[in-house]
Each structure stands twice: as C-alpha cells, then as structure tokens.
Write an enzyme that holds these catalytic residues in place. Structure first.
Site, PDB file in Angstrom:
ATOM      1  N   ASP A  80       0.834  -1.159   0.005  1.00 52.07           N
ATOM      2  CA  ASP A  80       0.025  -0.121  -0.156  1.00 52.07           C
ATOM      3  C   ASP A  80       0.926   1.383   0.094  1.00 52.07           C
ATOM      4  O   ASP A  80       1.808   1.341   0.886  1.00 52.07           O
ATOM      5  CB  ASP A  80      -0.935  -0.095   1.313  1.00 52.07           C
ATOM      6  N   GLY A 179      -7.237   8.171   7.563  1.00 50.12           N
ATOM      7  CA  GLY A 179      -7.411   8.327   8.821  1.00 50.12           C
ATOM      8  C   GLY A 179      -8.772   8.427   9.402  1.00 50.12           C
ATOM      9  O   GLY A 179      -9.895   8.354   8.888  1.00 50.12           O
ATOM     10  N   HIS A 208      -9.343   4.698  -1.770  1.00 50.76           N
ATOM     11  CA  HIS A 208      -8.650   4.856  -0.292  1.00 50.76           C
ATOM     12  C   HIS A 208      -9.469   5.731   0.492  1.00 50.76           C
ATOM     13  O   HIS A 208     -10.309   6.844   0.314  1.00 50.76           O
ATOM     14  CB  HIS A 208      -7.255   5.646  -0.622  1.00 50.76           C
ATOM     15  N   GLY A 209      -9.029   5.665   1.933  1.00 49.64           N
ATOM     16  CA  GLY A 209      -9.284   6.401   3.037  1.00 49.64           C
ATOM     17  C   GLY A 209     -10.954   6.221   3.140  1.00 49.64           C
ATOM     18  O   GLY A 209     -11.866   6.874   3.412  1.00 49.64           O
ATOM     19  N   SER A 211     -11.999   4.389   5.634  1.00 56.29           N
ATOM     20  CA  SER A 211     -12.664   4.300   7.122  1.00 56.29           C
ATOM     21  C   SER A 211     -13.297   5.537   7.716  1.00 56.29           C
ATOM     22  O   SER A 211     -13.091   6.767   6.975  1.00 56.29           O
ATOM     23  CB  SER A 211     -11.310   4.263   7.897  1.00 56.29           C
ATOM     24  N   ASN A 230      -9.991   0.576   0.710  1.00 57.53           N
ATOM     25  CA  ASN A 230      -9.067   0.260   1.728  1.00 57.53           C
ATOM     26  C   ASN A 230      -9.387   0.610   2.958  1.00 57.53           C
ATOM     27  O   ASN A 230     -10.038   1.902   3.326  1.00 57.53           O
ATOM     28  CB  ASN A 230      -7.587   1.299   1.402  1.00 57.53           C
TER      29      ASN A 230
END
Length: 286
Positions: A80, A179, A208-209, A211, A230
C-alpha cells in the site's frame, strides 16, 4: 488461495462488488482478518504499507504467504502506498503479488512515467500494479500519506493515465481522507464524479480513505463501480481501543490473554465492511 490483484478485481468488476483491503500491522491482526474473510467466504486484500512492513519485518511476509496459500478464500498481498521504485522492488522480492506506486503528488506526466516504469518491472513477474490520480486527504499525523488539499480526479486525465501508464487498477480521488475524521469534519463523496470516471475507465477503481465514512455513501460507491476499498484506521481503532480496555487489568501480561479480545473486536468491524462492500459469499465466484 494466493493471486494478484488484477485477477482478483476482475471478478469484482465483472460482478459489481468491492474487495476489502485491510491494512495489517502485526501477525495477530493478519490472522484475525483471514479468519473473518474465511468465515464470510469473502475475497480479501492484505494491505501492508511500507511503514507497516518496516514494523513487522520482511521475513514475516513469507509466513503470511504460506498461510494465504492454504486458505480457501482468494487473497492478494498488496504493498500500500509504495513511495519509490526501491520500495516496490523490495515488496516484489518479498513475494507481494500486487504493489501500489503512489505518484499522486507528482506532475501528471511524471506520475505516468513512474507508474509505467513500475508496471513494466512488475508485470514481468506477474505482479499487478495500482496507481493513483488525484489526491486523498489526510486527517491527522497517524494517518497514512495524504494531502492537505484534495485534488479530485479528472475523468479525461484518468483515461489518458490508464492508457499511458499500464496500471491494472486506479485509485481515484472523490473526496475521502486517510485516518479518522475529527469532530466537525464531514466527508462528502462526489458520487457523480465516480460515475463519470467509471463510464470512461474500464479497469477496476479503488477508493482509499474508506474508514470513518458514512456507510450509505460507501455502499453507493460500490454500486457505482468501486471494486477495492482500503480500510486501515477503522480496524486499528477497534483493535487498540479493546486493548486499552483489556490492559486496564494490570495483572495481564501474556499476549494469548490480551490479544484475542482485541482480534474479536477487530473482526466485528471486518464483518461489517465485508457485508457493506457486498463481498460476503463472493469467494465462490473464483
């Protein structure tokens, strides 16, 4: 079942679901993610960032490979956010089946050039390559590499980038950040932009990101064509919040007492993500 990401995500792209890419930082987390994926009969991507690889050590990768080869679920081991050609080559030599070269902070033509160089080297040994166009935000110092300002992916540039670079998958910027979002910061995904990119680019798209974003938006992104998402911070928060709780009992000292409840908490998050991404039961498609 070990495979590269090109083969793994082709099935996801053809069948309109997303494969979770879970970042692991130790072998205990890896075991838990594999257990959750097998229990949900879901394909999975084991993502390891260069910082995480430096923490667990390259020797640990062979143990990860051996476990994956015995697993019934399709699994890719992915670097990654590789930041350099050297980092990518180290991952390939370790046995990773997929690598990301992140040239998103570079000028457009330079990003193409570095991705093309990596693709030529990686494809020679059947390793797939992920590139990134546009920038993902960053929420705090603990988050993975990100930018202070999000630069959204341009659909026309995405077409040129894919054709010129030879990447197998493309991470796009539609409004996410790495984050955990601080209080008062609300992510809003440009789902119309995602639809436009998907209509022009045939290779699998990556988010991506993933979360800490609203489930509704993430679910819609899957329906609109995202094939890999991700997840790092969400599973780590669950794992370490439980660990802080367990360690309130200061008499505990053995990992086999401390870590199992942490893994169980992390697995609950993994189950939810697998279902949200519509990946549960999809191992049967491979």
């Amino acid at each position: 079942m070990l495979m590269n990401m090109r083969k793994l995500l082709k099935v996801a792209n053809d069948n309109n679901f997303a494969v979770p890419a879970f970042n692991i930082s130790d072998y205990s987390m890896f075991n838990g993610i594999m257990e959750a994926s097998e229990e949900k009969e879901s394909p999975v991507i084991i993502a390891i960032h260069p910082d995480e690889l430096g923490h667990i050590g390259t020797d640990a990768v062979q143990a990860i490979i051996e476990k994956v080869q015995k697993s019934p679920v399709p699994t890719c081991i992915h670097l990654d956010h590789g930041a350099s050609f050297g980092q990518v080559m180290t991952a390939i030599q370790c046995g990773f089946t997929s690598v990301m070269i992140d040239g998103s902070s570079l000028p457009f033509e330079e990003n193409i050039a570095v991705c093309k160089k990596v693709a030529e080297a990686a494809h020679a040994v059947d390793v797939s390559v992920e590139g990134e166009l546009g920038t993902i935000g960053s929420t705090d110092a603990e988050a993975e590499a990100g930018a202070n300002v999000i630069v959204y992916t341009n659909p026309e540039e995405a077409v040129k980038f894919v054709e010129a670079s030879g990447v197998d998958t493309l991470a796009i910027a539609i409004g996410t950040s790495h984050g955990i979002y601080p209080k008062g910061m609300k992510p809003e995904l440009k789902l119309d932009l995602l639809g436009e990119i998907k209509s022009k680019v045939s290779i699998p798209l990556v988010l991506h990101g993933g979360s800490n974003n609203p489930d509704k938006e993430i679910g819609e992104s899957v329906s609109l064509g995202i094939n890999k998402i991700n997840i790092s911070s969400d599973i780590k928060v669950a794992y370490y919040d439980k660990m802080r709780e367990v360690l309130a009992d200061k008499s505990l000292r053995e990992p086999n007492t401390i870590q199992p409840p942490c893994v169980a908490a992390m697995k609950e998050v993994a189950y939810q993500k697998i279902e949200l991404f519509q990946a549960d039961g999809k191992a049967a498609l491979y």
